[in-house]
Design an enzyme around this catalytic site. Structure first.
Site, PDB file in Angstrom:
ATOM      1  CD1 TRP A  34      50.691 -21.675  -1.399  1.00  0.00           C
ATOM      2  CD2 TRP A  34      50.140 -22.647   0.531  1.00  0.00           C
ATOM      3  NE1 TRP A  34      49.959 -20.761  -0.673  1.00  0.00           N
ATOM      4  CE2 TRP A  34      49.613 -21.328   0.525  1.00  0.00           C
ATOM      5  CE3 TRP A  34      49.906 -23.442   1.648  1.00  0.00           C
ATOM      6  CZ2 TRP A  34      48.881 -20.790   1.581  1.00  0.00           C
ATOM      7  CZ3 TRP A  34      49.175 -22.912   2.711  1.00  0.00           C
ATOM      8  CH2 TRP A  34      48.672 -21.605   2.666  1.00  0.00           C
ATOM      9  CD  GLU A  77      43.428 -15.840   6.794  1.00  0.00           C
ATOM     10  OE1 GLU A  77      42.556 -16.378   6.095  1.00  0.00           O
ATOM     11  OE2 GLU A  77      44.161 -14.924   6.380  1.00  0.00           O
ATOM     12  CD  GLU A 112      41.240 -15.997   2.029  1.00  0.00           C
ATOM     13  OE1 GLU A 112      41.616 -16.187   3.200  1.00  0.00           O
ATOM     14  OE2 GLU A 112      41.675 -15.072   1.337  1.00  0.00           O
ATOM     15  CG  HIS A 115      45.047 -18.348   3.963  1.00  0.00           C
ATOM     16  ND1 HIS A 115      44.545 -17.182   3.441  1.00  0.00           N
ATOM     17  CD2 HIS A 115      45.716 -18.946   2.945  1.00  0.00           C
ATOM     18  CE1 HIS A 115      44.898 -17.078   2.168  1.00  0.00           C
ATOM     19  NE2 HIS A 115      45.596 -18.139   1.847  1.00  0.00           N
ATOM     20  CD  GLU A 165      41.093 -11.337   0.051  1.00  0.00           C
ATOM     21  OE1 GLU A 165      42.178 -11.655   0.557  1.00  0.00           O
ATOM     22  OE2 GLU A 165      40.141 -12.135  -0.051  1.00  0.00           O
ATOM     23  CB  THR A 168      44.639 -10.194   4.906  1.00  0.00           C
ATOM     24  OG1 THR A 168      44.134 -10.155   3.578  1.00  0.00           O
ATOM     25  CG2 THR A 168      43.491 -10.147   5.889  1.00  0.00           C
ATOM     26  CG  ASP A 197      47.160 -18.109  -1.269  1.00  0.00           C
ATOM     27  OD1 ASP A 197      47.969 -18.296  -2.199  1.00  0.00           O
ATOM     28  OD2 ASP A 197      46.679 -19.042  -0.576  1.00  0.00           O
ATOM     29  CD  GLU A 198      44.873 -13.386   2.588  1.00  0.00           C
ATOM     30  OE1 GLU A 198      43.920 -13.372   1.795  1.00  0.00           O
ATOM     31  OE2 GLU A 198      44.802 -13.909   3.726  1.00  0.00           O
ATOM     32  CG  HIS A 201      42.298 -14.263  -2.661  1.00  0.00           C
ATOM     33  ND1 HIS A 201      42.334 -14.927  -1.456  1.00  0.00           N
ATOM     34  CD2 HIS A 201      42.466 -15.223  -3.607  1.00  0.00           C
ATOM     35  CE1 HIS A 201      42.502 -16.225  -1.669  1.00  0.00           C
ATOM     36  NE2 HIS A 201      42.582 -16.425  -2.967  1.00  0.00           N
TER      37      HIS A 201
HETATM   38 FE   LIG Z   1      41.922 -13.183   2.035  1.00  0.00          FE
HETATM   39 FE   LIG Z   2      43.302 -15.463   4.187  1.00  0.00          FE
END
Ligand SMILES: [Fe+2]
Ligand SMILES: [Fe+2]
Length: 326
Positions: A34, A77, A112, A115, A165, A168, A197-198, A201
């Site tokens: 995305w 971020e 990242e 974000h 991570e 978040t 995403d976090e 990660h």
């Molecule tokens: Fe992150």
């Molecule tokens: Fe992030």
């Protein structure tokens, strides 16, 4: 000291091989992942202004605290240059562009980067935020850097990033559900995909540490203990507003997050428990004496922290952020 660094470089070199093989398990292909514009009004469309109007109507229902948390999250971020430059300073992250560590650092940064971009554009369009004040805080945070007590030690650094991570992930996920409750489905979706995403990660960083535990268990355990003794501070702990000193805004931001249940002292303990479980701390073999002591400390920590968390009172609302219009 030299032996300490030398050994870590060796371990990092060993893991680098797995990095190159495994990296794309944790990352998504650039062409398909995305992008911020998938969520935001398209300025080339005739419906642009109508879409902004709708976005603003939804954003009008968000609580003061939620906006405060969202601005704090966005600034965190957007301070990404700090984190990227810090990762490249870690011992054992070789400066070889084709090496696993540099590749990981660049690809992680690239994911990242979306974000802060998405959150910033949303806040700009929302009409709820004094953008100039927010931008000043962002510039300050990047300029001030951060000190999270890891030095250039890769073990401490990747324990920190594993924890962070996960933290978040929790906070973006909670903002998503709070936004939904407040009637902002767009914001809810946005924070949901960021949280996703976090989570990926977190898996990557947890994997690196898992590998380190395999080859250097005692030192990994001692590093974990040391980070937990220092407490995992958030990357935005130097957060400030115009006219304030380094870190003066940070407490107000975390108060808002605690009050709303976005990120609390209990979450901190839950993340610690998750790491203890995922790294099989209880059954790590071949520890030396110091390693065993470190393990004892870590295993007893969740219960101790929960006792403290139970006694904590919810902070009262009293602070007006310069970032928020109303
Ligand atoms: Fe992150
Ligand atoms: Fe992030």
């Amino acid at each position: 000291m030299e032996f300490f660094v030398e050994k870590r470089r060796e371990v990092m070199g060993h893991i680098e091989k797995f990095m190159l093989e495994k990296m794309y398990d944790f990352l998504k292909p650039v062409d398909n992942i995305w992008q911020p514009s998938d969520f935001l009004p398209d300025s080339s469309r005739d419906s642009f202004f109508q879409e902004i109007k709708e976005l603003q109507e939804s954003a009008a229902g968000l609580s003061y605290d939620l906006i405060a948390v969202l601005v704090g999250d966005t600034i965190t971020e957007e301070a990404l240059p700090t984190y990227e430059s810090w990762l490249t300073m870690v011992d054992g992250v070789s400066k070889n562009e084709d090496g696993g560590w540099m590749k990981w650092t660049r690809h992680w940064t690239a994911e990242e980067n979306r974000h802060g971009d998405l959150l910033n554009k949303y806040l700009y369009l929302s009409g709820r935020v004094n953008m100039r004040m927010m931008e000043v805080s962002t510039q300050y945070l990047i300029a001030d850097g951060f000190d999270i007590g890891t030095g250039t030690d890769p073990y401490r650094n990747f324990i920190y990033t594993s924890f962070q991570e996960l933290a978040t992930n929790v906070s973006h996920r909670r903002v998503a559900s709070q936004a939904k409750k407040d009637g902002d489905t767009l914001l809810s979706k946005m924070c949901g995909v960021i949280a996703g995403d976090e989570a990926r990660h977190a898996k990557a960083y947890k994997y690196f540490i898992e590998k380190i535990f395999e080859v250097d268990p005692s030192e990994a355990m001692i590093a974990f203990e040391d980070m937990m003794r220092k407490k995992i501070v958030m990357p935005a702990h130097f957060l400030r507003e115009v006219g304030l000193k380094i870190g003066q805004t940070f407490g107000h931001f975390t108060d808002a997050a605690q009050r709303l249940g976005i990120y609390t002292a209990i979450d901190y303990v839950d993340i610690l428990k998750e790491l203890i479980e995922d790294w099989h701390i209880e059954s790590v073999p071949d520890l030396n004496e110091a390693g065993e002591k470190a393990r004892d400390y870590i295993m007893n920590l969740p219960t101790r922290l929960l006792r403290v968390a139970d006694r904590m009172k919810n902070p009262m609302l009293e602070y007006k952020f310069s970032w928020i219009n109303s």
